[in-house]
Design an enzyme around this catalytic site. Structure first.
Site, PDB file in Angstrom:
ATOM      1  N   HIS A  71       0.845  -1.193   0.000  1.00 47.63           N
ATOM      2  CA  HIS A  71       0.000   0.000   0.000  1.00 47.63           C
ATOM      3  C   HIS A  71       0.884   1.248   0.000  1.00 47.63           C
ATOM      4  O   HIS A  71       2.106   1.166   0.178  1.00 47.63           O
ATOM      5  CB  HIS A  71      -0.931   0.002   1.220  1.00 47.63           C
ATOM      6  CG  HIS A  71      -0.238  -0.130   2.527  1.00 47.63           C
ATOM      7  ND1 HIS A  71       0.492   0.878   3.097  1.00 47.63           N
ATOM      8  CD2 HIS A  71      -0.129  -1.183   3.376  1.00 47.63           C
ATOM      9  CE1 HIS A  71       0.990   0.467   4.245  1.00 47.63           C
ATOM     10  NE2 HIS A  71       0.647  -0.787   4.437  1.00 47.63           N
TER      11      HIS A  71
HETATM   12  P1  TYD Z   1      -1.632  -2.680   7.332  1.00 47.33           P
HETATM   13  O1  TYD Z   1      -1.226  -1.254   7.452  1.00 47.33           O
HETATM   14  O2  TYD Z   1      -2.242  -3.097   6.022  1.00 47.33           O
HETATM   15  O3  TYD Z   1      -0.397  -3.624   7.652  1.00 47.33           O
HETATM   16  P2  TYD Z   1       1.025  -3.788   6.933  1.00 47.33           P
HETATM   17  O4  TYD Z   1       1.237  -2.594   6.060  1.00 47.33           O
HETATM   18  O5  TYD Z   1       1.992  -3.841   8.026  1.00 47.33           O
HETATM   19  O6  TYD Z   1       1.015  -5.048   6.165  1.00 47.33           O
HETATM   20  O7  TYD Z   1      -2.621  -3.016   8.526  1.00 47.33           O
HETATM   21  C1  TYD Z   1      -3.081  -4.313   8.776  1.00 47.33           C
HETATM   22  C2  TYD Z   1      -4.348  -4.221   9.595  1.00 47.33           C
HETATM   23  O8  TYD Z   1      -4.090  -3.624  10.862  1.00 47.33           O
HETATM   24  C3  TYD Z   1      -5.429  -3.399   8.938  1.00 47.33           C
HETATM   25  O9  TYD Z   1      -6.675  -4.051   9.172  1.00 47.33           O
HETATM   26  C4  TYD Z   1      -5.411  -2.093   9.669  1.00 47.33           C
HETATM   27  C5  TYD Z   1      -4.900  -2.465  11.043  1.00 47.33           C
HETATM   28  N1  TYD Z   1      -4.076  -1.404  11.647  1.00 47.33           N
HETATM   29  C6  TYD Z   1      -4.578  -0.677  12.702  1.00 47.33           C
HETATM   30  O10 TYD Z   1      -5.717  -0.883  13.166  1.00 47.33           O
HETATM   31  N2  TYD Z   1      -3.790   0.296  13.270  1.00 47.33           N
HETATM   32  C7  TYD Z   1      -2.542   0.570  12.804  1.00 47.33           C
HETATM   33  O11 TYD Z   1      -1.849   1.463  13.341  1.00 47.33           O
HETATM   34  C8  TYD Z   1      -2.041  -0.186  11.686  1.00 47.33           C
HETATM   35  C9  TYD Z   1      -0.683   0.070  11.124  1.00 47.33           C
HETATM   36  C10 TYD Z   1      -2.851  -1.158  11.147  1.00 47.33           C
END
Ligand code: TYD
Length: 137
Positions: A54
């Site tokens: 992302h």
């Molecule tokens: P995501 O940012 O997609 O994870 P990564 O980039 O590390 O693979 O987030 C994964 C899930 O966690 C998504 O459902 C959103 C949640 N999340 C939160 O609730 N708070 C946060 O601070 C972060 C980073 C993610």
């Protein structure tokens, strides 16, 4: 705002060496160019897993390998760069509008992220083609 991977760079953090163990500290607005509003970390990452996938519209981040190692692939739509992180006293500054993938996690690694804002799903691009369009490409 248009993202450019050349604006992402490694930040060397202070390291206080001591025979009892080393110490590193990070001050928002001093060692990194933003105030820290949130800290999150990835851990217990299974072998072969990929994270990220992302971009963020406005969020600034510093990514640190607190333990072990992993790779961050930065992509602004024009150029890509793979950065290997394996030091707890240096971090990768990632500016807004950069697509990122994290992979190649070593066993037991911990990825800590300092972020300039609280979690806000509306700040995410989870669709690569929407990100590319808004990059003007
Ligand atoms: P995501 O940012 O997609 O994870 P990564 O980039 O590390 O693979 O987030 C994964 C899930 O966690 C998504 O459902 C959103 C949640 N999340 C939160 O609730 N708070 C946060 O601070 C972060 C980073 C993610």
């Amino acid at each position: 705002m248009i993202g450019d991977i050349n604006n992402c760079h490694m930040v060397d953090l202070p390291k206080i060496e001591d025979h009892r163990g080393n110490l590193t500290f990070i001050e928002g607005g001093n060692h990194i160019p933003f105030d820290i509003k949130r800290v999150y970390y990835l851990y217990d990452v299974p072998g072969g897993a990929e994270r990220g996938g992302h971009a963020h519209k406005a969020l600034n981040q510093l990514i640190i390998a607190m333990s072990g190692s992993f790779d961050v692939v930065l992509d602004d739509g024009k150029n890509k760069k793979r950065v290997h992180l394996n030091r707890s006293y240096s971090g990768l500054f990632v500016c807004p509008m950069i697509w990122r993938e994290l992979d190649n996690f070593s066993s037991g690694s911990v990825c800590m992220v300092l972020a300039s804002n609280v979690y806000d799903e509306s700040d995410y691009y989870r669709d690569y083609s929407a990100f590319i369009t808004d990059q003007g490409l």
